[in-house]
Design an enzyme around this catalytic site. Structure first.
Site, PDB file in Angstrom:
ATOM      1  N   THR A 137      12.226  39.336   8.254  1.00 29.34           N
ATOM      2  CA  THR A 137      13.345  40.055   9.311  1.00 29.34           C
ATOM      3  C   THR A 137      14.662  40.080   8.372  1.00 29.34           C
ATOM      4  OG1 THR A 137      14.479  40.787  11.367  1.00 29.34           O
ATOM      5  CG2 THR A 137      13.582  38.436  10.976  1.00 29.34           C
ATOM      6  N   ASP A 138      15.698  41.117   8.796  1.00 30.16           N
ATOM      7  CA  ASP A 138      16.929  40.889   8.193  1.00 30.16           C
ATOM      8  C   ASP A 138      17.804  40.130   9.072  1.00 30.16           C
ATOM      9  OD1 ASP A 138      17.233  42.538  10.285  1.00 30.16           O
ATOM     10  OD2 ASP A 138      18.254  44.032   9.195  1.00 30.16           O
ATOM     11  N   GLU A 139      17.110  39.632  10.350  1.00 28.90           N
ATOM     12  CA  GLU A 139      18.033  38.875  11.330  1.00 28.90           C
ATOM     13  C   GLU A 139      17.713  37.422  10.826  1.00 28.90           C
ATOM     14  OE1 GLU A 139      17.454  39.465  15.570  1.00 28.90           O
ATOM     15  OE2 GLU A 139      16.365  41.204  15.315  1.00 28.90           O
ATOM     16  N   TYR A 162      14.535  33.485  18.068  1.00 30.30           N
ATOM     17  CA  TYR A 162      13.540  34.345  17.146  1.00 30.30           C
ATOM     18  C   TYR A 162      14.033  34.476  15.535  1.00 30.30           C
ATOM     19  CZ  TYR A 162      12.362  38.557  14.782  1.00 30.30           C
ATOM     20  OH  TYR A 162      11.838  39.569  13.858  1.00 30.30           O
ATOM     21  N   LYS A 166      11.883  32.888  12.422  1.00 33.62           N
ATOM     22  CA  LYS A 166      11.387  33.499  11.276  1.00 33.62           C
ATOM     23  C   LYS A 166      12.125  32.959   9.945  1.00 33.62           C
ATOM     24  CE  LYS A 166       9.409  36.589  11.036  1.00 33.62           C
ATOM     25  NZ  LYS A 166       7.991  36.856  10.632  1.00 33.62           N
TER      26      LYS A 166
END
Length: 335
Positions: A137-139, A162, A166
């Protein structure tokens, strides 16, 4: 060829399996999914009886199960979707995110390495092309200011349990390439939308609440910005990265559709006013609620690398993609 897909009953995974089996009818797909609240076998109705599709209910944290499956199917590829992914849930129950996203990813990488390689940097003859694709993810990059884009070289700065979990899984995948020579590719995507997304996510929530006549909750002032990627375009990008990406590389996949949350709600309400009208505008249902802790302000991806190197290009803009999405959810929620 046998491919292991993890988390294939979830939103992106189920869309990808249907896409993949239709495109590659000769490849056998084994889907392992724990079937938590976010996994729905109904997402895979189109392929549940496909001759080259097998579903295994199981947990990627179960090392013995993974070893058994690798021995039975001798997988030549892994496409790893399985993850806990809802930020709000990670704030309340971070332990589940640590277990699935970190320990589960480690198990998969380690079992793949042990089955595909004799020693470090020596691949067995049958697995010279076997690849592990890690979906992220870009998060992991944290938050952006008013300008700029995330690239593959952006430093990691995760701000929620989260995104931290990741980021950890990304680093473990990277380490298995650099330490052992495992054929690993990672993709980091922006916010996905489309059919089969879980009800808890922003766009399904807006549509569902609007149709039910309930308050449509928007965090804070609604100005948090995300780059929105149609799930069908993401599936194409994953396919390209899996089949044509360079091992050890990372590819960012983004839709070039920056929208703030309030814009998303207004757009959906405008479309519903047009195609499913009622006495008052759906916009009257929009309400603002207390912002969540550590809410990143803006994400936006620079997808130049996957566009130039692999020829990927988003086929849907937000205007076309959101109409397809709304129509799918109207059918779902009106049943």
């Amino acid at each position: 060829m046998n491919i292991l897909i993890t988390g294939g009953a979830g939103f992106i995974g189920s869309n990808f399996i249907v896409y993949f089996l239709n495109k590659y009818p000769g490849i056998k797909v084994v889907n392992i999914d724990k079937l938590t609240y976010a996994g729905e076998l109904s997402n895979l109705k189109e392929v549940e009886n496909h001759i080259n599709y097998t579903f295994i209910k199981g947990d990627i944290c179960d090392r013995m199960l993974l070893e058994k499956l690798f021995k039975e199917y001798d997988f030549e590829g892994v496409i790893h979707f399985a993850a806990e992914s809802h930020v709000d849930n990670s704030i309340n129950s971070p332990d589940e995110f640590i277990n699935t996203n970190i320990v589960g990813t480690f198990n998969l990488l380690d079992v793949a390495k042990n089955n595909w390689m004799s020693v470090a940097y020596e691949v067995s003859s049958k697995h010279t092309k076997s690849r592990f694709l890690h979906i992220s993810t870009d998060e992991v990059y944290g938050t952006l200011g008013k300008t700029g884009l995330f690239t593959e070289k952006t430093s990691y700065a995760p701000n929620s349990p989260y995104s931290a979990s990741k980021a950890s899984s990304d680093f473990i995948a990277r380490s298995y390439f650099h330490t052992y020579g495992l054929n690993v590719v990672t993709t980091n995507c922006s916010n996905n939308y489309g059919a089969k997304q879980h009800d808890e996510k922003l766009i399904p929530t807006i549509i569902r609440k609007a149709l039910k006549g309930e308050n449509i909750p928007i965090y804070g002032d609604g100005k948090n910005i995300r780059d929105w990627l149609y799930v069908g375009d993401h599936c194409i990008g994953i396919d390209l990265a899996f089949n044509h990406g360079i091992k050890g590389e990372t590819y960012n996949i983004g839709g070039k559709n920056e929208k703030n949350n309030l814009d998303i709600a207004n757009t959906i309400c405008d479309i519903l006013d047009e195609i499913f009208p009622k006495t008052n505008s759906y916009k009257d249902q929009i309400t603002f609620v207390k912002d969540r802790p550590g809410h990143d302000h803006r994400y936006a991806i620079d997808a130049t690398k996957i566009e130039k190197d692999l020829g990927w290009l988003a086929q849907e803009n937000f205007g076309t993609g959101i109409r397809k999405t709304i129509n799918w959810y109207i059918e779902k929620y009106q049943q």
